[in-house]
Design a protein around this motif. Structure first.
Motif, PDB file in Angstrom:
ATOM      1  N   LEU B  77       0.827  -1.213   0.000  1.00  0.00           N
ATOM      2  CA  LEU B  77       0.000   0.000   0.000  1.00  0.00           C
ATOM      3  C   LEU B  77       0.861   1.263   0.000  1.00  0.00           C
ATOM      4  O   LEU B  77       0.554   2.234  -0.702  1.00  0.00           O
ATOM      5  CB  LEU B  77      -0.925  -0.009   1.237  1.00  0.00           C
ATOM      6  CG  LEU B  77      -1.896   1.170   1.354  1.00  0.00           C
ATOM      7  CD1 LEU B  77      -2.845   1.211   0.168  1.00  0.00           C
ATOM      8  CD2 LEU B  77      -2.684   1.096   2.661  1.00  0.00           C
ATOM      9  N   VAL B  78       1.949   1.242   0.768  1.00  0.00           N
ATOM     10  CA  VAL B  78       2.812   2.430   0.843  1.00  0.00           C
ATOM     11  C   VAL B  78       3.524   2.657  -0.492  1.00  0.00           C
ATOM     12  O   VAL B  78       3.597   3.785  -0.980  1.00  0.00           O
ATOM     13  CB  VAL B  78       3.827   2.278   2.001  1.00  0.00           C
ATOM     14  CG1 VAL B  78       4.835   3.417   1.992  1.00  0.00           C
ATOM     15  CG2 VAL B  78       3.095   2.220   3.334  1.00  0.00           C
ATOM     16  N   MET B  81       0.941   4.040  -2.881  1.00  0.00           N
ATOM     17  CA  MET B  81       0.584   5.433  -2.608  1.00  0.00           C
ATOM     18  C   MET B  81       1.731   6.381  -2.965  1.00  0.00           C
ATOM     19  O   MET B  81       1.502   7.505  -3.396  1.00  0.00           O
ATOM     20  CB  MET B  81       0.199   5.600  -1.129  1.00  0.00           C
ATOM     21  CG  MET B  81      -1.127   4.962  -0.785  1.00  0.00           C
ATOM     22  SD  MET B  81      -2.495   5.661  -1.743  1.00  0.00           S
ATOM     23  CE  MET B  81      -3.030   4.269  -2.710  1.00  0.00           C
ATOM     24  N   LYS B 167      -3.883 -11.758  -4.294  1.00  0.00           N
ATOM     25  CA  LYS B 167      -4.630 -11.220  -3.160  1.00  0.00           C
ATOM     26  C   LYS B 167      -4.141  -9.810  -2.788  1.00  0.00           C
ATOM     27  O   LYS B 167      -4.928  -8.958  -2.413  1.00  0.00           O
ATOM     28  CB  LYS B 167      -4.507 -12.164  -1.975  1.00  0.00           C
ATOM     29  CG  LYS B 167      -5.312 -13.433  -2.164  1.00  0.00           C
ATOM     30  CD  LYS B 167      -4.844 -14.548  -1.278  1.00  0.00           C
ATOM     31  CE  LYS B 167      -3.671 -15.265  -1.880  1.00  0.00           C
ATOM     32  NZ  LYS B 167      -2.945 -16.063  -0.914  1.00  0.00           N
ATOM     33  N   ALA B 170      -5.576  -6.550  -4.372  1.00  0.00           N
ATOM     34  CA  ALA B 170      -6.822  -5.935  -3.891  1.00  0.00           C
ATOM     35  C   ALA B 170      -6.555  -4.494  -3.464  1.00  0.00           C
ATOM     36  O   ALA B 170      -7.427  -3.635  -3.556  1.00  0.00           O
ATOM     37  CB  ALA B 170      -7.388  -6.738  -2.715  1.00  0.00           C
ATOM     38  N   LEU B 171      -5.322  -4.238  -3.026  1.00  0.00           N
ATOM     39  CA  LEU B 171      -4.979  -2.896  -2.567  1.00  0.00           C
ATOM     40  C   LEU B 171      -4.979  -1.874  -3.703  1.00  0.00           C
ATOM     41  O   LEU B 171      -5.085  -0.678  -3.464  1.00  0.00           O
ATOM     42  CB  LEU B 171      -3.608  -2.919  -1.880  1.00  0.00           C
ATOM     43  CG  LEU B 171      -3.614  -3.571  -0.489  1.00  0.00           C
ATOM     44  CD1 LEU B 171      -2.211  -3.898  -0.044  1.00  0.00           C
ATOM     45  CD2 LEU B 171      -4.292  -2.657   0.516  1.00  0.00           C
ATOM     46  N   SER B 173      -7.192  -1.169  -5.501  1.00  0.00           N
ATOM     47  CA  SER B 173      -8.459  -0.440  -5.467  1.00  0.00           C
ATOM     48  C   SER B 173      -8.263   0.938  -4.835  1.00  0.00           C
ATOM     49  O   SER B 173      -8.994   1.877  -5.142  1.00  0.00           O
ATOM     50  CB  SER B 173      -9.502  -1.232  -4.675  1.00  0.00           C
ATOM     51  OG  SER B 173      -9.043  -1.483  -3.363  1.00  0.00           O
ATOM     52  N   GLN B 174      -7.264   1.049  -3.961  1.00  0.00           N
ATOM     53  CA  GLN B 174      -7.018   2.332  -3.301  1.00  0.00           C
ATOM     54  C   GLN B 174      -6.508   3.384  -4.270  1.00  0.00           C
ATOM     55  O   GLN B 174      -6.575   4.575  -4.006  1.00  0.00           O
ATOM     56  CB  GLN B 174      -6.011   2.156  -2.161  1.00  0.00           C
ATOM     57  CG  GLN B 174      -6.560   1.353  -1.009  1.00  0.00           C
ATOM     58  CD  GLN B 174      -7.880   1.898  -0.515  1.00  0.00           C
ATOM     59  OE1 GLN B 174      -7.984   3.041  -0.104  1.00  0.00           O
ATOM     60  NE2 GLN B 174      -8.936   1.081  -0.594  1.00  0.00           N
ATOM     61  N   THR B 181     -11.870  -5.808  -6.096  1.00  0.00           N
ATOM     62  CA  THR B 181     -12.276  -5.119  -4.873  1.00  0.00           C
ATOM     63  C   THR B 181     -12.958  -3.789  -5.198  1.00  0.00           C
ATOM     64  O   THR B 181     -13.966  -3.418  -4.594  1.00  0.00           O
ATOM     65  CB  THR B 181     -11.049  -4.893  -3.967  1.00  0.00           C
ATOM     66  OG1 THR B 181     -10.389  -6.144  -3.815  1.00  0.00           O
ATOM     67  CG2 THR B 181     -11.451  -4.365  -2.619  1.00  0.00           C
ATOM     68  N   LYS B 185     -16.752  -2.244  -4.478  1.00  0.00           N
ATOM     69  CA  LYS B 185     -17.059  -0.922  -3.933  1.00  0.00           C
ATOM     70  C   LYS B 185     -18.084  -0.208  -4.818  1.00  0.00           C
ATOM     71  O   LYS B 185     -19.015   0.435  -4.328  1.00  0.00           O
ATOM     72  CB  LYS B 185     -15.786  -0.067  -3.834  1.00  0.00           C
ATOM     73  CG  LYS B 185     -14.910  -0.439  -2.644  1.00  0.00           C
ATOM     74  CD  LYS B 185     -14.026   0.722  -2.255  1.00  0.00           C
ATOM     75  CE  LYS B 185     -12.600   0.490  -2.643  1.00  0.00           C
ATOM     76  NZ  LYS B 185     -11.730   1.641  -2.411  1.00  0.00           N
ATOM     77  N   TYR B 198     -19.376  -7.753  -0.974  1.00  0.00           N
ATOM     78  CA  TYR B 198     -18.034  -8.139  -0.537  1.00  0.00           C
ATOM     79  C   TYR B 198     -17.915  -9.653  -0.392  1.00  0.00           C
ATOM     80  O   TYR B 198     -16.879 -10.230  -0.712  1.00  0.00           O
ATOM     81  CB  TYR B 198     -17.659  -7.414   0.762  1.00  0.00           C
ATOM     82  CG  TYR B 198     -17.384  -5.954   0.511  1.00  0.00           C
ATOM     83  CD1 TYR B 198     -16.427  -5.570  -0.432  1.00  0.00           C
ATOM     84  CD2 TYR B 198     -18.090  -4.958   1.174  1.00  0.00           C
ATOM     85  CE1 TYR B 198     -16.189  -4.225  -0.689  1.00  0.00           C
ATOM     86  CE2 TYR B 198     -17.845  -3.622   0.931  1.00  0.00           C
ATOM     87  CZ  TYR B 198     -16.906  -3.253  -0.009  1.00  0.00           C
ATOM     88  OH  TYR B 198     -16.658  -1.937  -0.278  1.00  0.00           O
ATOM     89  N   VAL B 201     -17.428 -10.996  -3.886  1.00  0.00           N
ATOM     90  CA  VAL B 201     -16.074 -10.796  -4.390  1.00  0.00           C
ATOM     91  C   VAL B 201     -15.079 -11.697  -3.658  1.00  0.00           C
ATOM     92  O   VAL B 201     -14.158 -12.252  -4.263  1.00  0.00           O
ATOM     93  CB  VAL B 201     -15.682  -9.304  -4.268  1.00  0.00           C
ATOM     94  CG1 VAL B 201     -14.201  -9.115  -4.439  1.00  0.00           C
ATOM     95  CG2 VAL B 201     -16.442  -8.511  -5.309  1.00  0.00           C
ATOM     96  N   LEU B 202     -15.310 -11.870  -2.363  1.00  0.00           N
ATOM     97  CA  LEU B 202     -14.456 -12.771  -1.593  1.00  0.00           C
ATOM     98  C   LEU B 202     -14.487 -14.165  -2.228  1.00  0.00           C
ATOM     99  O   LEU B 202     -13.457 -14.813  -2.424  1.00  0.00           O
ATOM    100  CB  LEU B 202     -14.987 -12.834  -0.160  1.00  0.00           C
ATOM    101  CG  LEU B 202     -14.010 -13.170   0.966  1.00  0.00           C
ATOM    102  CD1 LEU B 202     -12.833 -12.222   0.969  1.00  0.00           C
ATOM    103  CD2 LEU B 202     -14.727 -13.117   2.313  1.00  0.00           C
ATOM    104  N   TYR B 205     -12.538 -14.250  -5.508  1.00  0.00           N
ATOM    105  CA  TYR B 205     -11.102 -14.394  -5.261  1.00  0.00           C
ATOM    106  C   TYR B 205     -10.767 -15.856  -4.972  1.00  0.00           C
ATOM    107  O   TYR B 205      -9.791 -16.390  -5.490  1.00  0.00           O
ATOM    108  CB  TYR B 205     -10.666 -13.539  -4.065  1.00  0.00           C
ATOM    109  CG  TYR B 205     -10.309 -12.120  -4.420  1.00  0.00           C
ATOM    110  CD1 TYR B 205      -9.119 -11.831  -5.098  1.00  0.00           C
ATOM    111  CD2 TYR B 205     -11.142 -11.061  -4.065  1.00  0.00           C
ATOM    112  CE1 TYR B 205      -8.790 -10.527  -5.402  1.00  0.00           C
ATOM    113  CE2 TYR B 205     -10.815  -9.765  -4.370  1.00  0.00           C
ATOM    114  CZ  TYR B 205      -9.639  -9.490  -5.036  1.00  0.00           C
ATOM    115  OH  TYR B 205      -9.296  -8.204  -5.350  1.00  0.00           O
TER     116      TYR B 205
END
Lengths: 249, 235, 224
Positions: B77-78, B81, B167, B170-171, B173-174, B181, B185, B198, B201-202, B205
């Motif tokens: 995620l970091v 971003m 898996k 999925a991040l 999506s951010q 994912t 949303k 959800y 979608v789970l 996956y």
């Protein structure tokens, strides 16, 4: 002029001196064997000659040309003229028998593929593996792998062949087949430098035998001299222990 | 409540929504796949730099080492971003998908590099020595001897990593990437119950990942030569 | 493109970020501990329980290791309220991470348990140890010795995984990065700083865990 001329060769492994001033000249067609306790530097000598370990002092000359181990072109030329067979065969696991023998002449030396293939087939036939051309190394016994390794070395048409304890990794019943193959080479007057623990074989096949200990050649002479009338005590102890051990066994 | 949610199901699985989910699933898979393919290429290059014996290449070796050690210790995620906001402040006009592709590639390069290194090092040094005394150049011994022996060891864990990484994507999506994912949303904002979308979608996956994971296990057994099973990520 | 990096604008926030590290650590340690308890129970059930228990554990592991943790937490945080079950963001993430960790930890511990040798158990029996004593003195020390590298690795992955708590508004390290980013707009500086903190924290965690497991279980874990 000697085919292989070694003078004052010194080599170190990390900080240990493993070869401490080796002088040895081998004539064309001559067969010289190195014997001695393990750790005496026999295999190291072969590694130095073939450029796997850089000497710190001394020279090695092949057919009059001194090998400069620091110079890639010189080393390349030397490696073009010699071949080595390892204790652990070191056949390429990803290639079948025929390809193992052909890959260097064809891909590295850029020789004609058809010509090489014919030679490779003949050689493999000669070492008794004409029916295993498509087998992979892990499908062969140790003795068969070692015979392929010898065929691979011969297909390089070396001026000198180095054999490094080629029977040590084999089951006892496989030793004979490999030694027989080497005897074939001896009969063809190939220049051989052999490291071996098979004393009967060494005695039978060699023109001269060198006894090594602690990185130096302690005694050099005909097989008869080394085995029957060694001049120094150390050789005598080694030879009698090995031969005595053999008879006892 | 359950009956209420059950009543939504026919409405959820309209052709339009199914297509949305299918497209999203393809994006999910391709995020991981692109990451792994790029990772395999760049990871191999990094590993080669790291394993190189040439003294003059030491800065490259150090960089490769640092990259591999550091990138495996930053949350996805970091990284994502950093690229997402970084592109904004630098004024680059990248699509979310492009940002995500870059991020997955950057991360998986580090992880795959380690797998590649394990594989390449599993090839015995004596094989390379044999090639060396027969005058193979460094490249020839790599292409003709090392790589052909290493790839059966490398591929199964890389495939395992690919399944694992599905898996993590999925991040993405951010960053607004329309993968599974994000599709959930979107469906949620369209009024479908959060629990339903959800959970759906789970399940999707699972349907994607489980068979692939089994296939990976099978692959590992078949290529067998793998001395260390490394389908789990090691930091 | 004229962008000048200004890490100076981030430095005042360092204490704030380090406070976030504490929350990340709390999340990861709590969920790891919870996952260990669940994982141990599941691993024993899987190995020694009946067919139904074993099947349940297999299904649990397959499900939780083949679906994204993020979506698992979505279901808990956004889905369960449909049924009147509400959690704070921290609790939702903690529960999600624990359940997810239990899946992976079950696998690690099961493999470890399987490697406890029958002879050791026989020896314990001849020494007249009770079941509990055997567990304490024979099984658990062996289990931790052999699984420590995998457990360490799992913990590090979980520490990195805590960053997704930010998505639910938990103000741990990544969450605080988002906060700083939205006030300073120094995105590159903020996120690279935070990345560096993760690198340092996980390095320290690896070293500490290696030293700990050497001391506690005489496990041979490479420090780096």
């Amino acid at each position: 002029m000697a085919q292989l001329d070694i003078r004052g060769l010194v080599a170190r492994y990390n900080d240990t001196t493993v070869l401490d001033g080796i002088d040895l000249a081998i004539d064309r067609g001559e067969i010289v064997s190195l014997i001695g306790p393990s750790g005496s530097g026999k295999s190291t000598l072969l590694r130095v000659i073939s450029g796997l370990l850089r000497p710190v002092k001394g020279t090695v000359s092949l057919a009059g040309e001194t090998i400069d181990y620091g110079d890639r072109r010189s080393l390349r030329r030397a490696r073009n003229r010699l071949a080595i067979v390892f204790q652990q065969y070191n056949l390429f696991g990803n290639m079948n028998v025929l390809r193992n023998v052909m890959v260097t002449p064809v891909t590295i030396k850029k020789r004609d593929r058809r010509e090489v293939e014919a030679e490779a087939r003949t050689l493999l036939e000669k070492v008794g593996l004409g029916d295993k051309l498509n087998a992979y190394p892990d499908e062969l016994s140790g003795g068969q792998q070692q015979r392929v390794a010898i065929a691979r070395a011969l297909c390089l048409k070396p001026e000198i062949l180095l054999l490094d304890e080629v029977t040590s990794a084999l089951d006892p019943e496989r030793v004979g087949e490999v030694l027989d193959t080497i005897k074939l080479l001896a009969a063809e007057h190939m220049t051989l430098l052999i490291v071996s623990h098979e004393m009967a074989f060494v005695r039978d096949v060699s023109h001269r035998v060198a006894f090594m200990a602690e990185g130096t050649i302690q005694e050099l002479g005909t097989p008869e001299q080394i085995f029957d009338a060694p001049r120094i005590a150390r050789t005598r102890t080694f030879v009698s222990r090995i031969l005595g051990h053999r008879t006892a066994a | 409540m359950l009956a209420f949610i059950a009543a939504e199901i026919p409405r959820l699985f309209t052709i339009y929504n199914v297509i949305l989910l299918a497209k999203a699933a393809v994006t999910t898979l391709s995020l991981s796949a692109v990451g792994c393919v790029v990772g395999l290429l760049c990871g191999t290059l990094l590993t080669l730099a790291r394993m190189s014996r040439r003294r003059s290449l030491w800065p490259l070796k150090a960089l490769a080492f640092l990259y591999i050690e550091i990138m495996r210790r930053i949350p996805f995620l970091v990284t994502l971003m950093t690229f997402y906001f970084g592109a904004q402040v630098l004024g680059f006009n990248f699509s979310p998908l492009e940002i995500a592709f870059v991020s997955t590639s950057v991360i998986s390069t580090a992880f795959v590099a380690e797998i590649v290194r394990t594989g390449l090092q599993a090839v015995k040094a004596s094989q390379i020595e044999a090639a060396e005394v027969m005058n193979f150049s460094v490249w020839q011994s790599f292409w003709l001897v090392r790589l052909p022996q290493a790839w059966p060891i490398i591929l199964p864990p890389v495939f395992g990593y690919f399944v694992l990484f599905i898996k993590d994507t999925a991040l993405a999506s951010q960053a607004g990437v329309l993968e599974l994912t994000q599709a959930a949303k979107i469906l949620n904002t369209k009024g479908f119950s959060a629990s339903l979308v959800y959970a759906t979608v789970l399940l999707l996956y699972f349907v994607i990942s489980y068979p692939l994971a089994r296939l990976g296990g099978h692959l590992e057994k078949r290529l067998g030569t793998a001395r260390h099973s490394r389908s789990r990520r090691t930091v | 493109m004229h962008y000048v990096l200004h890490y100076g604008q981030i430095t005042p926030y360092i204490p704030y970020l380090l406070g976030g590290v504490l929350i990340s650590l709390a999340l990861s340690i709590l969920s790891f501990a919870g996952g260990m308890v669940l994982g141990l129970v599941f691993a024993i059930l899987r190995n020694e329980g009946g067919a139904a228990a074993s099947r349940f554990v297999r299904g649990y592991v397959a499900f939780f290791t083949n679906t994204p943790q993020l979506v698992q937490i979505y279901v808990i945080y956004f889905g369960l309220p449909d049924f009147g079950i509400l959690f704070t963001p921290f609790m939702a993430v903690l529960i999600g991470m624990t359940l997810n960790a239990a899946g992976y930890l079950t696998e690690i511990l099961r493999a470890g348990l399987a490697s406890v040798h029958a002879q050791e158990l026989d020896a314990a029996e001849t020494l007249n140890m009770s079941r509990l004593q055997t567990l304490r003195h024979v099984i658990l020390p062996h289990l931790f010795r052999v699984t420590m590298p995998a457990l360490t690795n799992q913990y590090i992955l979980m520490m990195l995984g805590t960053s997704m708590a930010a998505i639910f508004g938990v103000e741990e390290l990544t969450g605080r990065a988002f906060n700083i980013n939205s006030t300073t707009f120094r995105s590159i500086e903020v996120f690279t700083t935070v990345a560096a903190i993760y690198v340092v924290v996980t390095f320290l965690a690896t070293i500490l865990l290696a030293l700990f497991s050497r001391w506690a279980f005489r496990a041979r874990v490479p420090v780096i």
